[in-house]
Design a protein around this motif. Sequence first.
Motif, PDB file in Angstrom:
ATOM      1  N   THR A   1       0.826  -1.204   0.000  1.00 50.54           N
ATOM      2  CA  THR A   1       0.000   0.000   0.000  1.00 50.54           C
ATOM      3  C   THR A   1       0.856   1.248   0.000  1.00 50.54           C
TER       4      THR A   1
ATOM      5  N   ALA B   1      -5.043   0.855   5.162  1.00 51.56           N
ATOM      6  CA  ALA B   1      -3.653   0.436   4.962  1.00 51.56           C
ATOM      7  C   ALA B   1      -3.204  -0.531   6.048  1.00 51.56           C
TER       8      ALA B   1
ATOM      9  N   SER C   1      -2.573  -4.541   4.451  1.00 47.57           N
ATOM     10  CA  SER C   1      -1.267  -4.566   3.789  1.00 47.57           C
ATOM     11  C   SER C   1      -0.272  -5.539   4.399  1.00 47.57           C
TER      12      SER C   1
ATOM     13  N   ILE D   1       3.625  -1.199   3.949  1.00 50.57           N
ATOM     14  CA  ILE D   1       3.092   0.126   3.636  1.00 50.57           C
ATOM     15  C   ILE D   1       4.253   1.074   3.342  1.00 50.57           C
TER      16      ILE D   1
END
Length: 357
Positions: A36, A200, A204, A207
Motif C-alpha cells: 500500500t 492500509a 497490507s 506500507i
Amino acid sequence: MDRDKAVEVRGVSKSFGSYQALKSVSFDIGANEFFTMLGPSGCGKTTLLRMLAGFESPDSGAVLLNRREVTSIPPHKRRVNTVFQSYALFPHMTLEQNVAYGLENLGWERAKIRARTGEMLERVHMSAFASRKPAQLSGGQRQRVALARALAPEPEILLLDEPLSALDLKLRQAMRDELRNLQRDTGITFVFVTHDQEEALDMSDRIAVLGAGEVQQIGTPTQIYEEPVNRFVADFVGETNFLDVEVLEAQADRAVIRSALGTFEAPATKLMQKGPATLSLRPEKINLGDQAAGVITLDAKVISQNYMGGFTHYTLEAGGVTLRASRRNASRQGDLVPSGEAITIGFLPASARVLAS
C-alpha cells in the motif's frame, strides 16, 4: 526481503510545471505482496501508481516490472491492470460482457473467455447477476465486477486507485476483507493507493508512507504504527501526543530523555543525538486509574471526555501538558471518568517513541 521483486522503482522524479510531485523515489515491491502507498492528497502516490500503469512517464529514474524495465513501454504492453475509484464499467454492457471485454481484446478463444468470465464472477460472488447491467447494481456490487474484470486477464500486478473511497463505512469494511482474500487466493501482487490509514493497516503486508513527494517510511503495519521514523509518520498514521523533550543520553535505538512527564529511557529512532527531540505517545498507551499501577505514574485531571461506543477518548492535563488518552469500554457507560475529576495516569516507557526534532 526474500521474495522475488515484482516492482522496482529506481530514483523516480516527476514535476508538473513548477510543482515537483516526486523527488527521487526508490522502493521495491515483492511478488505476491499486498503493498500500500499511503499518504495525504498531493503526496505523489497516485502519480506513482500511474507510472506503474504506464499512464505517466518519469522525468528521471526507471520503473521495472518483474525485472524488466518498462519506463517507456505503453500501458497495453504491460501485464498490469487498474481498478479505479469510479469503477469505469461499460454501462451498456451486462456484467458478463464487461468482464469478457478485455479477454476479447487479447484474442482469447471464445470457450476460454466464457470459462474465465464465469470463474471470475463466481470468485467475487456475482454469478447470479451476470445478465444485469451496472446501473442495476449497488456500489459494492459494481466494485466487485470491476475487480473481476481487472483480474480476468491474469495480470502480474493489480493496481488499485482508492477503490473503496466511494463506499459507505460498513461496505468499505466488508470490501477490505474481500480484497485481502482475493489477493491471498490469486497470489497476484496488489499495489493499493489510499489516504485511509485504517485501510492500509488492515490489509497490507507492507506500507510505504509518502509525504511531500518522498517516501517517509516503508515497513509492516506494526512497524509503521509502533516504530515511526519521524514526526510526519507518527502524526499521519493514527493519533498521538507530541511532547518536547531533551535527550540526555543516546544509544543505537534508545534514549534517556527529560520531559514534563519525568526522566526515563524510551525507544528512539536511529542516529539520535543529545539535545531537543520529540516524544510520541499514542493515546491508547496511556493507562487510567487502577490500570496505571506499576508504570510511570502521574497525577492528572480530566478536562473532557468523548464516549465513542467501544472506546472513550479523554483530554487530560498532567505535568503541565495536555494529553489525549483512550480507554476501551469493557463494561457499562457508568464506569466513565467524569470531567473535572482527578485521576492517576501512567504508561510504559517502552510504549513511547523518541523522534528527532
